[in-house]
Scaffold this motif. Structure first.
Motif, PDB file in Angstrom:
ATOM      1  N   ALA A 281       0.825  -1.213   0.000  1.00 29.12           N
ATOM      2  CA  ALA A 281       0.000   0.000   0.000  1.00 29.12           C
ATOM      3  C   ALA A 281       0.864   1.270   0.000  1.00 29.12           C
ATOM      4  O   ALA A 281       0.342   2.377  -0.098  1.00 29.12           O
ATOM      5  N   GLU A 282       2.190   1.095   0.096  1.00 25.67           N
ATOM      6  CA  GLU A 282       3.106   2.243   0.191  1.00 25.67           C
ATOM      7  C   GLU A 282       3.886   2.402  -1.120  1.00 25.67           C
ATOM      8  O   GLU A 282       5.118   2.322  -1.129  1.00 25.67           O
ATOM      9  N   GLN A 283       3.169   2.646  -2.227  1.00 29.52           N
ATOM     10  CA  GLN A 283       3.831   2.664  -3.543  1.00 29.52           C
ATOM     11  C   GLN A 283       4.885   3.765  -3.674  1.00 29.52           C
ATOM     12  O   GLN A 283       5.907   3.562  -4.319  1.00 29.52           O
ATOM     13  N   THR A 284       4.648   4.924  -3.062  1.00 26.02           N
ATOM     14  CA  THR A 284       5.632   6.016  -3.151  1.00 26.02           C
ATOM     15  C   THR A 284       6.924   5.611  -2.447  1.00 26.02           C
ATOM     16  O   THR A 284       8.027   5.816  -2.971  1.00 26.02           O
ATOM     17  N   TYR A 285       6.760   5.011  -1.278  1.00 24.68           N
ATOM     18  CA  TYR A 285       7.938   4.553  -0.534  1.00 24.68           C
ATOM     19  C   TYR A 285       8.721   3.522  -1.345  1.00 24.68           C
ATOM     20  O   TYR A 285       9.956   3.584  -1.448  1.00 24.68           O
ATOM     21  N   LEU A 286       8.009   2.576  -1.964  1.00 22.56           N
ATOM     22  CA  LEU A 286       8.666   1.532  -2.757  1.00 22.56           C
ATOM     23  C   LEU A 286       9.440   2.145  -3.926  1.00 22.56           C
ATOM     24  O   LEU A 286      10.573   1.744  -4.217  1.00 22.56           O
ATOM     25  N   ALA A 287       8.828   3.129  -4.587  1.00 17.54           N
ATOM     26  CA  ALA A 287       9.508   3.794  -5.707  1.00 17.54           C
ATOM     27  C   ALA A 287      10.741   4.550  -5.216  1.00 17.54           C
ATOM     28  O   ALA A 287      11.777   4.566  -5.889  1.00 17.54           O
ATOM     29  N   ASP A 288      10.647   5.152  -4.017  1.00 17.19           N
ATOM     30  CA  ASP A 288      11.798   5.861  -3.448  1.00 17.19           C
ATOM     31  C   ASP A 288      12.948   4.911  -3.145  1.00 17.19           C
ATOM     32  O   ASP A 288      14.116   5.224  -3.419  1.00 17.19           O
ATOM     33  N   VAL A 289      12.629   3.765  -2.566  1.00 21.67           N
ATOM     34  CA  VAL A 289      13.662   2.770  -2.257  1.00 21.67           C
ATOM     35  C   VAL A 289      14.380   2.361  -3.543  1.00 21.67           C
ATOM     36  O   VAL A 289      15.612   2.330  -3.613  1.00 21.67           O
ATOM     37  N   ALA A 290      13.593   2.083  -4.606  1.00 18.75           N
ATOM     38  CA  ALA A 290      14.187   1.649  -5.882  1.00 18.75           C
ATOM     39  C   ALA A 290      15.024   2.770  -6.499  1.00 18.75           C
ATOM     40  O   ALA A 290      16.096   2.516  -7.065  1.00 18.75           O
ATOM     41  N   ALA A 291      14.561   4.011  -6.375  1.00 17.04           N
ATOM     42  CA  ALA A 291      15.294   5.142  -6.965  1.00 17.04           C
ATOM     43  C   ALA A 291      16.611   5.361  -6.225  1.00 17.04           C
ATOM     44  O   ALA A 291      17.657   5.580  -6.853  1.00 17.04           O
ATOM     45  N   GLU A 292      16.583   5.282  -4.909  1.00 16.93           N
ATOM     46  CA  GLU A 292      17.821   5.437  -4.127  1.00 16.93           C
ATOM     47  C   GLU A 292      18.788   4.300  -4.420  1.00 16.93           C
ATOM     48  O   GLU A 292      20.001   4.516  -4.520  1.00 16.93           O
ATOM     49  N   GLY A 293      18.246   3.097  -4.553  1.00 14.55           N
ATOM     50  CA  GLY A 293      19.089   1.952  -4.881  1.00 14.55           C
ATOM     51  C   GLY A 293      19.743   2.138  -6.237  1.00 14.55           C
ATOM     52  O   GLY A 293      20.930   1.843  -6.415  1.00 14.55           O
ATOM     53  N   ALA A 294      18.985   2.653  -7.193  1.00 16.53           N
ATOM     54  CA  ALA A 294      19.509   2.850  -8.558  1.00 16.53           C
ATOM     55  C   ALA A 294      20.672   3.833  -8.559  1.00 16.53           C
ATOM     56  O   ALA A 294      21.659   3.623  -9.274  1.00 16.53           O
ATOM     57  N   VAL A 295      20.576   4.874  -7.757  1.00 20.31           N
ATOM     58  CA  VAL A 295      21.670   5.863  -7.698  1.00 20.31           C
ATOM     59  C   VAL A 295      22.953   5.188  -7.218  1.00 20.31           C
ATOM     60  O   VAL A 295      24.024   5.344  -7.821  1.00 20.31           O
ATOM     61  N   LYS A 296      22.827   4.393  -6.145  1.00 21.12           N
ATOM     62  CA  LYS A 296      24.021   3.719  -5.593  1.00 21.12           C
ATOM     63  C   LYS A 296      24.568   2.686  -6.573  1.00 21.12           C
ATOM     64  O   LYS A 296      25.778   2.565  -6.757  1.00 21.12           O
ATOM     65  N   ALA A 297      23.673   1.927  -7.195  1.00 21.20           N
ATOM     66  CA  ALA A 297      24.102   0.879  -8.119  1.00 21.20           C
ATOM     67  C   ALA A 297      24.785   1.502  -9.338  1.00 21.20           C
ATOM     68  O   ALA A 297      25.835   1.034  -9.784  1.00 21.20           O
ATOM     69  N   ARG A 298      24.179   2.573  -9.873  1.00 26.26           N
ATOM     70  CA  ARG A 298      24.749   3.239 -11.058  1.00 26.26           C
ATOM     71  C   ARG A 298      26.150   3.745 -10.791  1.00 26.26           C
ATOM     72  O   ARG A 298      27.037   3.630 -11.626  1.00 26.26           O
ATOM     73  N   GLU A 299      26.340   4.310  -9.607  1.00 28.90           N
ATOM     74  CA  GLU A 299      27.662   4.847  -9.273  1.00 28.90           C
ATOM     75  C   GLU A 299      28.726   3.754  -9.373  1.00 28.90           C
ATOM     76  O   GLU A 299      29.791   3.945  -9.966  1.00 28.90           O
TER      77      GLU A 299
END
Ligand code: ADP
Ligand code: NA
Length: 344
Positions: free
Chosen positions: A311-329
């Protein structure tokens, strides 16, 4: 000891089942708890891999988000581990191309997963006739993409189920081929180690000659992490066993019964043999009741947490976006070096 880079992936092809849970997810959480401060952990939802089979775009989008929720629900901590979508990090595909140019078509054609796809595509009556339309290029080359997933982070350890052994061997060979071609003096990629789980491979409930799988056609063949107590009861009750009296652990002669013992053992932390000894003079009904209870006890908490997180779709998208930044680096740094080494 040298800091470890621990990488693993899971396909967003449906809700994970008991096999994924005990073969991979539980182990990831354990590794996260035991990891040293310098160790890096990365867990990727591998959407590009899912496209090797036909997917409904709307269902795939939902499954991608559900998989982030499930990783969190089982206890992967975004403060400690990088949780991200493979398809948010373009470096994987670029590296996959470069690595694919170092491995022969023949080697990929010898992978068991490809050979089993080929067997399905072969006409049962005429072996020489092959339904080419189901054999897309991605099915042949996805082990190369998997190698790129792993090597983009210069991973040293890959915790996966034992069904993945051949793929990890290929990733090691590809890493070695890259080192020999482009980095003779300094070993650029370390050869990643397979870390299998102590728990045995969990088989289909309805066809114990195959592994339990998200993509298997028969839904009764698996128990998913979000199944209710009632659904768990029905599926365990319907599990294939045999008509032999008493309970023994014998995977060859009694695959269905032994699979139930494997599941029970995974839930309780005992060995399958010890579970069999407890039920030696009991019947399948008693074993199934115990398995049902143990599975429900194991899944109740992650199921509750998954329902909350979904039910927390915004939170889930935030987790994935933060993860993507770290992974991309990390992946982009590897690719800068790879380009230089290859002359690009
Ligand atoms: P699936 O084959 O069900 O689609 P994935 O390919 O997404 O699962 O695999 C995710 C992880 O789960 C991998 O580490 C894989 O080794 C593990 N795994 C998959 N099926 C099983 C099983 N039946 N028993 C144990 N581990 C499994
Ligand atoms: Na799979």
């Amino acid at each position: 000891p040298r800091p470890r880079v621990i990488f693993s992936g899971i396909q967003p092809t449906g809700i994970p089942h008991l096999g994924n849970y005990f073969g991979a997810l539980v182990n990831w959480v354990k590794l996260q708890a035991e990891a040293g401060a310098d160790d890096k952990l990365l867990f990727s939802v591998v959407g590009w891999h899912a496209l090797t089979l036909p997917q409904d775009p709307r269902k795939l989008a939902a499954a991608r988000s559900d998989m982030i929720a499930l990783l969190l629900a089982v206890g992967i901590d975004p403060k400690r581990s990088v949780i991200f979508h493979q398809d948010h990090v373009q470096a994987h595909t670029e590296l996959s191309w470069i690595l694919g140019c170092l491995i022969s078509v023949g080697r990929l054609q010898r992978m068991t997963t490809w050979k089993s796809r080929l067997a399905v595509a072969r006409n049962a009556n005429d072996e020489s006739e092959i339904d080419d339309s189901v054999l897309n290029t991605g099915l042949l080359t996805y082990p190369v993409l998997q190698a790129a997933d792993i090597l983009a982070y210069k991973s040293t350890h890959v915790p996966v189920g034992d069904d993945q052994q051949q793929h990890i061997e290929l990733a090691r060979d590809i890493a070695d081929a890259f080192n020999r071609a482009y980095s003779k003096k300094r070993r650029f990629f370390s050869l990643p180690d397979l870390m299998t789980t102590p728990s045995k491979r969990i088989l289909s409930l309805t066809d114990p000659s195959a592994k339990m799988s998200k993509s298997a056609f028969d839904p009764k063949s698996r128990i998913e992490l979000t199944h209710t107590a009632a659904e768990i009861t029905t599926r365990i009750r319907g599990a294939t066993t045999d008509s032999i009296q008493g309970i023994t652990y014998d995977p060859v002669a009694r695959p269905g019964t032994s699979n139930l013992l494997t599941i029970l053992a995974a839930c309780t932390g005992e060995s399958a043999e010890a579970c069999a000894a407890r039920f030696a003079s009991r019947d399948h009904g008693a074993l199934k009741a115990a398995v049902t209870e143990a599975v429900e006890a194991a899944l109740a908490q992650p199921r509750k947490e998954f329902t909350r997180l979904r039910a927390e779709q915004t939170y889930l998208a935030d987790v994935a976006a933060e993860g993507a930044v770290k992974a991309r680096e990390m992946a982009d740094a590897t690719l800068r070096e790879v380009r230089k080494l290859t002359g690009l």
